[in-house]
Enzyme design. Structure first.
Site, PDB file in Angstrom:
ATOM      1  N   TYR A  23       0.806  -1.235   0.000  1.00 32.74           N
ATOM      2  CA  TYR A  23       0.000   0.000   0.000  1.00 32.74           C
ATOM      3  C   TYR A  23       0.833   1.277   0.000  1.00 32.74           C
ATOM      4  O   TYR A  23       0.278   2.373  -0.051  1.00 32.74           O
ATOM      5  CB  TYR A  23      -0.941  -0.003   1.216  1.00 32.74           C
ATOM      6  CG  TYR A  23      -1.927  -1.157   1.179  1.00 32.74           C
ATOM      7  CD1 TYR A  23      -3.015  -1.137   0.304  1.00 32.74           C
ATOM      8  CD2 TYR A  23      -1.765  -2.272   1.994  1.00 32.74           C
ATOM      9  CE1 TYR A  23      -3.906  -2.193   0.257  1.00 32.74           C
ATOM     10  CE2 TYR A  23      -2.650  -3.334   1.956  1.00 32.74           C
ATOM     11  CZ  TYR A  23      -3.724  -3.291   1.083  1.00 32.74           C
ATOM     12  OH  TYR A  23      -4.606  -4.340   1.027  1.00 32.74           O
ATOM     13  N   ASN A  74     -13.156   3.377  -1.866  1.00 31.19           N
ATOM     14  CA  ASN A  74     -12.278   2.237  -1.656  1.00 31.19           C
ATOM     15  C   ASN A  74     -12.825   1.574  -0.401  1.00 31.19           C
ATOM     16  O   ASN A  74     -12.596   2.054   0.715  1.00 31.19           O
ATOM     17  CB  ASN A  74     -10.825   2.663  -1.462  1.00 31.19           C
ATOM     18  CG  ASN A  74      -9.901   1.476  -1.275  1.00 31.19           C
ATOM     19  OD1 ASN A  74     -10.350   0.344  -1.096  1.00 31.19           O
ATOM     20  ND2 ASN A  74      -8.603   1.729  -1.302  1.00 31.19           N
ATOM     21  N   ASP A  87     -26.034  -2.867  -2.167  1.00 27.05           N
ATOM     22  CA  ASP A  87     -27.453  -2.492  -2.119  1.00 27.05           C
ATOM     23  C   ASP A  87     -27.621  -0.990  -1.842  1.00 27.05           C
ATOM     24  O   ASP A  87     -28.523  -0.355  -2.389  1.00 27.05           O
ATOM     25  CB  ASP A  87     -28.185  -3.302  -1.041  1.00 27.05           C
ATOM     26  CG  ASP A  87     -28.420  -4.743  -1.466  1.00 27.05           C
ATOM     27  OD1 ASP A  87     -28.306  -5.043  -2.665  1.00 27.05           O
ATOM     28  OD2 ASP A  87     -28.708  -5.572  -0.582  1.00 27.05           O
ATOM     29  N   HIS A 100      -8.966   0.959  -5.918  1.00 32.59           N
ATOM     30  CA  HIS A 100      -8.110   0.139  -5.053  1.00 32.59           C
ATOM     31  C   HIS A 100      -6.672   0.524  -5.300  1.00 32.59           C
ATOM     32  O   HIS A 100      -6.262   0.697  -6.455  1.00 32.59           O
ATOM     33  CB  HIS A 100      -8.321  -1.356  -5.318  1.00 32.59           C
ATOM     34  CG  HIS A 100      -9.719  -1.764  -5.042  1.00 32.59           C
ATOM     35  ND1 HIS A 100     -10.188  -1.896  -3.762  1.00 32.59           N
ATOM     36  CD2 HIS A 100     -10.759  -1.970  -5.864  1.00 32.59           C
ATOM     37  CE1 HIS A 100     -11.462  -2.192  -3.812  1.00 32.59           C
ATOM     38  NE2 HIS A 100     -11.849  -2.241  -5.069  1.00 32.59           N
ATOM     39  N   ILE A 101      -5.933   0.652  -4.229  1.00 26.01           N
ATOM     40  CA  ILE A 101      -4.529   1.059  -4.329  1.00 26.01           C
ATOM     41  C   ILE A 101      -3.708  -0.064  -4.975  1.00 26.01           C
ATOM     42  O   ILE A 101      -2.873   0.185  -5.841  1.00 26.01           O
ATOM     43  CB  ILE A 101      -4.000   1.405  -2.922  1.00 26.01           C
ATOM     44  CG1 ILE A 101      -4.739   2.660  -2.406  1.00 26.01           C
ATOM     45  CG2 ILE A 101      -2.487   1.617  -2.934  1.00 26.01           C
ATOM     46  CD1 ILE A 101      -4.575   2.910  -0.911  1.00 26.01           C
ATOM     47  N   SER A 102      -3.970  -1.281  -4.542  1.00 23.42           N
ATOM     48  CA  SER A 102      -3.206  -2.428  -5.041  1.00 23.42           C
ATOM     49  C   SER A 102      -3.895  -3.040  -6.261  1.00 23.42           C
ATOM     50  O   SER A 102      -5.062  -2.750  -6.546  1.00 23.42           O
ATOM     51  CB  SER A 102      -3.068  -3.472  -3.930  1.00 23.42           C
ATOM     52  OG  SER A 102      -4.337  -3.993  -3.576  1.00 23.42           O
TER      53      SER A 102
END
Ligand code: DHK
Length: 142
Positions: A23, A74, A87, A100-102
């Site tokens: 990260y 995220n 939902d 998403h960072i990764s």
């Protein structure tokens, strides 16, 4: 001016400390500053939040209806488990960009599936913190 709610889920308060090889070494405060700088350049108003609690994230998604034009999220590990967050997005029917960072596809198989992706018009992964900048640029164009 477009209003964008930026939501960060569980463990993202630990950025800079948690698994830096995955990260990175930048903190959540660094990420917030990066988003604020980018939003200013793009003429977007942002509200940047983080919670470790699924219900809090769901309440914030509900609150976005009528108060924001789009959401960047995220959801951390809830990405792969939370039908309730999916939902909530369906309920408010706002444009959603997932970040998403990764690079999820290069990690464990349990990270390959995202419930959030079912509601997102764009999913960005593996671009580090710059993924948030890319998400803002996308929404600025929309
Ligand atoms: C962040 C998390 O906390 C993980 O649970 C996800 C995501 C990946 C990220 O890459 O930003 O699986």
């Amino acid at each position: 001016m477009k209003r964008v709610l930026i939501l960060n889920g569980p463990n993202l308060n630990m950025l800079g400390i948690r698994e830096p090889e995955i990260y990175g070494r930048e903190t959540l405060a660094d990420l917030k500053a990066l988003c604020e700088k980018s939003a200013k350049e793009l003429d977007i108003a942002i509200d940047f939040r983080q919670s470790n609690h699924e219900g809090v994230l769901i309440d914030w998604i509900h609150e976005a209806r009528g108060n924001f034009d789009a959401i960047i999220i995220n959801a951390g590990g809830l990405t792969h488990t939370s039908i309730s967050i999916l939902d909530a997005f369906k309920a408010v029917a706002l444009p959603v960009v997932e970040v998403h960072i990764s690079d999820l596809k290069k990690r464990e198989s349990f990270r390959h599936f995202s419930y959030i992706a079912q509601a997102a018009e764009l999913s960005i992964a593996g671009e580090g913190l710059q993924g948030y900048v890319k998400a803002l640029a996308h929404l600025a164009k929309a």
